[in-house]
Design an enzyme around this catalytic site. Structure first.
Site, PDB file in Angstrom:
ATOM      1  N   SER A   1       0.845  -1.201   0.000  1.00 38.29           N
ATOM      2  CA  SER A   1       0.000   0.000   0.000  1.00 38.29           C
ATOM      3  C   SER A   1       0.879   1.248   0.000  1.00 38.29           C
ATOM      4  O   SER A   1       2.069   1.170   0.301  1.00 38.29           O
ATOM      5  CB  SER A   1      -0.877   0.009   1.257  1.00 38.29           C
ATOM      6  OG  SER A   1      -1.607  -1.193   1.339  1.00 38.29           O
TER       7      SER A   1
ATOM      8  N   THR B   1       4.376   4.610  -3.405  1.00 38.76           N
ATOM      9  CA  THR B   1       5.478   4.016  -4.172  1.00 38.76           C
ATOM     10  C   THR B   1       5.023   2.760  -4.901  1.00 38.76           C
ATOM     11  O   THR B   1       5.435   2.482  -6.031  1.00 38.76           O
ATOM     12  CB  THR B   1       6.671   3.693  -3.243  1.00 38.76           C
ATOM     13  OG1 THR B   1       7.023   4.865  -2.514  1.00 38.76           O
ATOM     14  CG2 THR B   1       7.861   3.180  -4.022  1.00 38.76           C
TER      15      THR B   1
ATOM     16  N   ASP C   1       6.405  -3.913  -1.310  1.00 45.59           N
ATOM     17  CA  ASP C   1       5.717  -2.941  -0.469  1.00 45.59           C
ATOM     18  C   ASP C   1       6.627  -1.765  -0.192  1.00 45.59           C
ATOM     19  O   ASP C   1       7.835  -1.831  -0.451  1.00 45.59           O
ATOM     20  CB  ASP C   1       5.296  -3.612   0.858  1.00 45.59           C
ATOM     21  CG  ASP C   1       4.139  -2.870   1.546  1.00 45.59           C
ATOM     22  OD1 ASP C   1       3.571  -3.416   2.504  1.00 45.59           O
ATOM     23  OD2 ASP C   1       3.829  -1.738   1.112  1.00 45.59           O
ATOM     24  N   GLY C   2       6.034  -0.694   0.268  1.00 41.42           N
ATOM     25  CA  GLY C   2       6.823   0.488   0.635  1.00 41.42           C
ATOM     26  C   GLY C   2       7.148   0.447   2.110  1.00 41.42           C
ATOM     27  O   GLY C   2       6.929  -0.558   2.782  1.00 41.42           O
ATOM     28  N   ALA C   3       7.678   1.530   2.600  1.00 39.32           N
ATOM     29  CA  ALA C   3       7.969   1.653   4.036  1.00 39.32           C
ATOM     30  C   ALA C   3       8.059   3.128   4.389  1.00 39.32           C
ATOM     31  O   ALA C   3       8.255   3.980   3.518  1.00 39.32           O
ATOM     32  CB  ALA C   3       9.285   0.952   4.388  1.00 39.32           C
ATOM     33  N   ASP C   4       7.918   3.414   5.662  1.00 33.44           N
ATOM     34  CA  ASP C   4       8.061   4.809   6.106  1.00 33.44           C
ATOM     35  C   ASP C   4       9.504   5.122   6.465  1.00 33.44           C
ATOM     36  O   ASP C   4       9.949   6.260   6.329  1.00 33.44           O
ATOM     37  CB  ASP C   4       7.148   5.048   7.319  1.00 33.44           C
ATOM     38  CG  ASP C   4       5.705   4.779   6.953  1.00 33.44           C
ATOM     39  OD1 ASP C   4       5.227   5.407   5.979  1.00 33.44           O
ATOM     40  OD2 ASP C   4       5.069   3.917   7.571  1.00 33.44           O
TER      41      ASP C   4
ATOM     42  N   GLY D   1       2.371   4.025   7.936  1.00 31.15           N
ATOM     43  CA  GLY D   1       2.030   5.419   7.652  1.00 31.15           C
ATOM     44  C   GLY D   1       0.712   5.513   6.892  1.00 31.15           C
ATOM     45  O   GLY D   1      -0.051   6.457   7.050  1.00 31.15           O
TER      46      GLY D   1
ATOM     47  N   GLU E   1      -0.401  -5.785   5.390  1.00 33.04           N
ATOM     48  CA  GLU E   1       0.947  -5.768   4.811  1.00 33.04           C
ATOM     49  C   GLU E   1       1.829  -6.816   5.482  1.00 33.04           C
ATOM     50  O   GLU E   1       2.609  -7.508   4.840  1.00 33.04           O
ATOM     51  CB  GLU E   1       1.573  -4.375   4.961  1.00 33.04           C
ATOM     52  CG  GLU E   1       0.924  -3.332   4.073  1.00 33.04           C
ATOM     53  CD  GLU E   1       1.398  -1.928   4.360  1.00 33.04           C
ATOM     54  OE1 GLU E   1       1.899  -1.669   5.476  1.00 33.04           O
ATOM     55  OE2 GLU E   1       1.277  -1.077   3.462  1.00 33.04           O
TER      56      GLU E   1
ATOM     57  N   LYS F   1      13.793   7.614   2.848  1.00 31.04           N
ATOM     58  CA  LYS F   1      13.367   6.660   3.889  1.00 31.04           C
ATOM     59  C   LYS F   1      14.563   6.035   4.618  1.00 31.04           C
ATOM     60  O   LYS F   1      14.398   5.428   5.652  1.00 31.04           O
ATOM     61  CB  LYS F   1      12.519   5.547   3.282  1.00 31.04           C
ATOM     62  CG  LYS F   1      11.413   5.985   2.313  1.00 31.04           C
ATOM     63  CD  LYS F   1      10.325   6.755   2.989  1.00 31.04           C
ATOM     64  CE  LYS F   1       9.179   7.123   2.051  1.00 31.04           C
ATOM     65  NZ  LYS F   1       8.386   5.995   1.587  1.00 31.04           N
TER      66      LYS F   1
END
Ligand code: DER
Length: 250
Positions: free
Chosen positions: A30, A33, A88-91, A103, A110, A128
């Protein structure tokens, strides 16, 4: 903008290097990115008609469907099927590939998708990357049952969080934001977390938490569904640590 270009570039490298051409089960995370990850998958030119894409929430599902790809919900994955890869993205990401996630308030799905995948590919632009988690992104997102939220706030203060708060909706809707599970998100500030180099240098006495230890202590608070700390490991040792994919269970 150069941030969007950086996200797109990270997504293209991630897909080029880590999307198996014969992939049959792919987790889709989610955030913003991940949009470029799906764009890069479509641009690969491989046959995606036989591939199942597992979303990590409402927005992720819409992204898959709008790309003309097949979306299959997590509970429809056949028993024993491990996803070929999850993107996946990350904060925030530290030197050990530990991640802060949540976030976008999708951390629960996830994490179950990441844990059900052979490999977890975190796609993050340079903003990040920090040596220690909680350097730039200041809090740990935690998904909690609404009825237990105030108790969890108090327990987090006992663990050293200062002014943890229930996340309110940023849209005109007043009151707490609700996740795809109908739960609340608590954002809990903590001091910067230790990485393996800090531990090797004997910095454990500083009162700062190590990533896995904090994740475990938060997860054990009754009322907590999931914690937005992903313990990063890559390569074969990840499996020996009991993680299905590149993630250790915390
Ligand atoms: O919620 C999450 O963990 C998401 O992956 C997210 O925070 C990353 O979002 P971004 O790609 O929009 O920065």
């Amino acid at each position: 903008s150069n941030v969007e270009d950086a996200k797109r570039a990270a997504a293209k490298v991630a897909v080029t290097n880590h999307y198996p051409k014969d992939a049959r089960w792919v987790g889709i995370g989610s955030g913003t990115t991940i949009v470029y990850v799906v764009e890069a998958i479509k641009a690969l030119g491989v046959d995606t008609s036989l591939t199942h894409y597992v979303p990590t929430g409402y927005q992720s599902r819409q992204l898959i469907l709008n790309a003309g790809l097949m979306a299959v919900e997590f509970d429809a994955i056949p028993p024993g099927t491990v996803l070929d890869v999850a993107f996946d993205g990350a904060d925030e990401v530290d030197d050990d590939l530990n991640c802060i996630k949540g976030g976008g308030a999708c951390l629960f799905q996830e994490k179950i998708v990441a844990m059900q995948s052979k490999e977890f590919i975190c796609v993050a632009d340079s903003r990040k990357l920090q040596s220690n988690l909680l350097s730039n992104w200041k809090y740990v997102p935690i998904e909690v049952a609404p009825i237990a939220a105030y108790r969890v706030l108090r327990k987090l203060e006992e663990l050293g969080s200062v002014k943890p708060a229930i996340r309110t909706s940023l849209t005109p809707k007043e009151g707490p934001l609700k996740t795809d599970q109908g739960f609340f998100i608590i954002d809990a500030p903590f001091p910067p977390l230790l990485n393996t180099a800090d531990i090797a240098a004997g910095k454990t006495g500083s009162g700062a938490w190590q990533v896995d230890a904090l994740a475990r202590h938060i997860k054990q608070i009754a009322g907590v569904l999931e914690v937005g700390l992903f313990s990063g490991m890559t390569g074969p040792q990840a499996r020996s640590a009991g993680g299905v994919g590149g993630q250790r269970p915390v």
